[in-house]
Design a protein around this motif. Structure first.
Motif, PDB file in Angstrom:
ATOM      1  N   ARG A 116      20.014  11.035  -2.377  1.00  0.00           N
ATOM      2  CA  ARG A 116      20.876   9.939  -1.900  1.00  0.00           C
ATOM      3  C   ARG A 116      21.026   9.997  -0.383  1.00  0.00           C
ATOM      4  NH1 ARG A 116      21.173   6.170  -5.750  1.00  0.00           N
ATOM      5  NH2 ARG A 116      22.038   6.927  -7.714  1.00  0.00           N
ATOM      6  N   LEU A 167      27.097  14.191  -2.413  1.00  0.00           N
ATOM      7  CA  LEU A 167      26.008  13.324  -2.867  1.00  0.00           C
ATOM      8  C   LEU A 167      24.748  14.161  -3.082  1.00  0.00           C
ATOM      9  CD1 LEU A 167      26.407  10.270  -0.437  1.00  0.00           C
ATOM     10  CD2 LEU A 167      27.170  10.411  -2.812  1.00  0.00           C
ATOM     11  N   GLY A 215      30.618   6.079  -3.722  1.00  0.00           N
ATOM     12  CA  GLY A 215      29.424   6.918  -3.800  1.00  0.00           C
ATOM     13  C   GLY A 215      28.631   6.722  -5.078  1.00  0.00           C
TER      14      GLY A 215
END
Length: 570
Positions: A438, A434, A464
Motif C-alpha cells: 500500500r 499499512l 486506510g
C-alpha cells in the motif's frame, strides 16, 4: 522546498475572486498538460498568472494518452530527428529531476519477423534512439537496448506465438499516469502563486480595439461571471483550439484536426510477459504496455469530427485492436477479456495529408491578434517545451524584461526526497500500519506528498481501508482528491484522480456511492447531490458500455451523448 498548496474548494473560490481583482500578466486558457505547463512556466518567471479550465484538470486528451513518456521511435523512420531528440531530452528530465515519483522506465520488445535485413535496420534505429538519448545529457536511469535471439525473446514474452518472430530487440522508454502528472503540474504552479480554477469556462474574450485584454470567465458551479484582465492570453485548448480562436473573431494561422486514439485495458494474467510489446500494423504501431495489474493495448489513429468532450469507442475500434494484437499471441484475447476502454483525441496540426496518421505531431505557436497567443499540436512528452515556447512568445510583448524559462530545474511537488522515502518504505509501513504494498502504491502516485495522506489515515483509520471492488485504491485517496487535488465531482475521482473507471470490471459502479459519500463532507453535498452524482456516473458507464456495441463512430457517438455532463458547459 516549496510549500504544498492544496487545490481545495476554498482555494478555487479564492483564486477566481483574486483573478478578477487586478490585471494579470498572463491568463492561460485550458487545463490540459500544456496549459498547466504554461501556468507553471509563467509563475516561475516571477509573473502573475491565472489558469482556467472549463471541465476538470486533464479532462480531455491529457488523461487519455497511451501513458508513455517517449521519444517516438517511429518518428526516426520519418527522419524527424529534431522531434525525437527534443522528446528524449524531456524524457530524461522527467525521470531524473522533474517527476521521478510519477515517471518510470518501462521495457518494450520489438519482435523481428524477417531474417536478413530487419535486425540491422531496427537495430540501427534503436541504437540511434539510445545514442540521441545519451547526447541529450539526460539518459541516465534507462538501460541500453539489447538484441535477443528467438528463444531469449520467448523467455521474456512467453505469450508470443513461436511463428510470430525470428528474434527481437528490447529497448526502454518511460510511462506516466498522465492525469495525475497534469494535476501535479497545476498544484506546483499554485505552490508558486498561480491562481487556478477548474470548472471555469471562458465565454468570450475582452477586446480593446484589435487587442485581446482578458476574458469573461463563468464559474460553471455557481453561474457567476468574472472579468479577468490580462496583458497576454495564452490559448492552450488542444482539439478545441479552433473553437476558442473563433471567440477572438479571427481566423487562425493554423488549424487543428482531431485524431482518435483508442486503448483497451486487459488483466495482466491474460498476456504472459515480463515486458511491453511494440508491434507494427499496416498504418502505425501497436503498443502493449504494462500498467500495474493490467495491460494497455493501443492505439488507433482515425479522424474524428464528432463530440470532442467524450470521444466514443465503437465495436469496430475494439475489433481492430484485438485483431492486430491477436496476430502475435498464443492465447488470443476476446472482447470478454476487456476490462476497460478509453479514447483520446490527438490535436494534430492540419496539413495537406489526407490521413491523420500522416499529420504533424510538431507544435506551433502563433500570435493571431495582439494580446492572444495560440499553442497547438505536439505530444504529451514535450509539453514543457511547448509551454516554454508559448510563454516566450507572450512575454516578448510585455514592457518589462522577463527572465527566461526555468522549468527544466523546477521539480513537481512530490518529487522532493522521493528516492530516500522509497528506501524507507518498510519503516513507513510499520509506522502507519499499512501493508508495504500500500505504501509503495501511494509513493508511486503521490511521492513525498504521501505524508499528507498518512496523516489523514492516522486521524481516521477507516480511510486506510480499500474502496469496494477497487482494491488498489484507499478511501483516503477519494477524500484527498477533493481537499488537495481539485476534484469537484464523482467523475473526477473515478476517471482521473484514480483510474477505477477503466481498471475495474464494473468500471467503478460498486465504488461510486462510497466515493460520493467520502467527497460529500469537504464539498458540502447533501443527500440529493450524492444521489445526483451517483446517478450521473452510472448513466455515463451505461452509455459507454452501450456505445461499445455500436458498429461505427456515428452510432457510438450518438449513444455516448445520451449521458449528459454533470455540469453543463454552457
Amino acid at each position: 522546498m516549496v510549500k504544498s498548496a492544496p487545490l481545495s474548494p476554498q482555494a478555487r473560490a479564492g483564486a477566481l475572486t483574486r483573478m478578477a481583482e487586478r490585471e494579470l500578466d498572463v491568463l492561460v486558457v485550458g487545463g490540459g498538460v500544456v496549459g498547466a505547463g504554461s501556468a507553471l512556466d509563467v509563475v516561475t518567471r516571477g509573473l502573475s498568472v491565472g489558469l482556467v479550465e472549463a471541465r476538470d484538470w486533464a479532462a480531455g486528451t491529457s488523461s487519455r494518452s497511451s501513458k508513455l513518456i517517449h521519444g517516438g521511435l517511429r518518428y526516426l523512420e520519418m527522419l524527424d530527428f529534431r522531434l525525437v531528440a527534443e522528446a528524449l531530452k524531456e524524457r530524461g528530465l522527467l525521470i531524473q529531476r522533474l517527476a521521478p515519483h510519477l515517471v518510470r522506465p518501462v521495457p518494450f520488445l520489438y519482435p523481428l519477423t524477417h531474417r536478413i535485413w530487419e535486425r540491422p535496420y531496427v537495430g540501427a534505429g534503436v541504437l540511434l534512439y539510445d545514442t540521441m538519448g545519451i547526447t541529450s545529457g539526460t539518459a541516465r536511469g534507462l538501460p541500453h537496448h539489447r538484441h535477443l535471439l528467438k528463444r531469449q525473446a520467448l523467455r521474456e514474452a512467453p505469450a508470443l506465438r513461436s511463428d510470430a518472430l525470428v528474434g527481437a530487440v528490447q529497448y526502454w522508454d518511460a510511462q506516466v499516469d498522465d492525469a495525475r502528472h497534469t494535476v501535479n503540474i497545476v498544484r506546483t504552479a499554485a505552490c508558486y502563486g498561480a491562481l487556478v480554477a477548474n470548472r471555469s469556462r471562458v465565454t468570450r474574450f475582452l477586446r480593446q480595439g484589435e487587442r485581446v485584454v482578458g476574458a469573461v470567465v463563468r464559474d460553471l458551479e455557481s453561474g457567476q461571471e468574472f472579468e479577468v484582465r490580462a496583458k497576454q492570453v495564452i490559448n492552450s485548448t488542444g482539439v478545441w483550439t479552433d473553437d476558442t480562436q473563433s471567440m477572438a473573431g479571427t481566423r487562425g494561422q493554423f488549424h487543428v484536426r482531431a485524431s482518435k486514439g483508442v486503448h483497451l485495458l486487459v488483466p495482466r494474467d491474460r498476456i504472459n510477459s515480463r515486458t511491453g510489446l511494440i508491434l507494427r500494423t499496416e498504418k502505425s504501431v501497436l503498443f502493449v504496455i504494462p500498467w500495474g495489474r493490467h495491460w494497455i493495448v493501443g492505439t488507433t489513429d482515425t479522424a474524428w469530427d464528432l463530440d470532442k468532450a467524450h470521444p466514443a469507442v465503437s465495436s469496430s475500434d475494439i475489433s481492430y485492436l484485438l485483431e492486430h494484437v491477436n496476430k502475435v499471441l498464443v492465447t488470443p484475447l476476446t472482447p470478454q477479456d476487456v476490462e476497460g476502454v478509453y479514447a483520446g483525441l490527438r490535436p494534430l496540426l492540419a496539413g495537406e495529408a489526407a490521413e491523420t496518421s500522416k499529420l504533424s505531431r510538431e507544435h506551433l505557436v502563433a500570435h493571431p491578434v495582439p494580446g492572444l497567443v495560440v499553442v497547438a499540436g505536439g505530444k504529451y512528452t514535450t509539453y514543457r517545451v511547448m509551454a516554454k515556447d508559448a510563454v516566450d512568445e507572450a512575454v516578448r510583448n510585455l514592457d518589462e524584461k522577463v527572465p527566461p524559462s526555468v522549468t527544466q530545474d523546477v521539480p513537481l511537488i512530490g518529487a522532493d526526497g522521493y528516492h530516500a522515502i522509497w528506501n524507507a518504505r518498510h519503516t513507513l509501513a510499520k509506522q502507519s500500519g499499512l501493508h508495504v504494498a500500500r505504501v509503495e502504491h501511494l509513493l508511486r502516485r503521490y511521492g513525498s506528498l504521501l505524508y499528507e495522506l498518512l496523516a489523514m489515515v492516522a486521524e481516521d483509520r477507516s480511510l486506510g481501508e480499500p474502496l469496494p471492488s477497487a482494491d488498489d485504491y484507499l478511501r483516503v485517496e477519494a477524500v484527498y482528491a477533493v481537499t488537495h487535488e481539485g476534484a469537484r465531482h464523482l467523475d473526477d475521482v473515478l476517471a482521473r484522480r484514480t483510474r477505477i473507471s477503466i481498471e475495474t470490471w464494473d468500471r467503478g459502479v460498486n465504488s461510486a456511492r462510497m466515493v460520493a459519500e467520502l467527497m460529500a463532507g469537504p464539498l458540502g453535498w447533501g443527500p440529493e447531490q450524492i444521489e445526483r452524482e451517483v446517478d450521473h456516473y452510472l448513466k455515463r458507464v451505461e452509455a459507454e458500455r452501450e456505445a461499445q456495441h455500436q458498429p461505427d463512430d456515428l452510432t457510438a457517438d450518438a449513444v455516448r451523448l445520451g449521458a449528459p455532463e454533470i455540469v453543463p458547459l454552457s
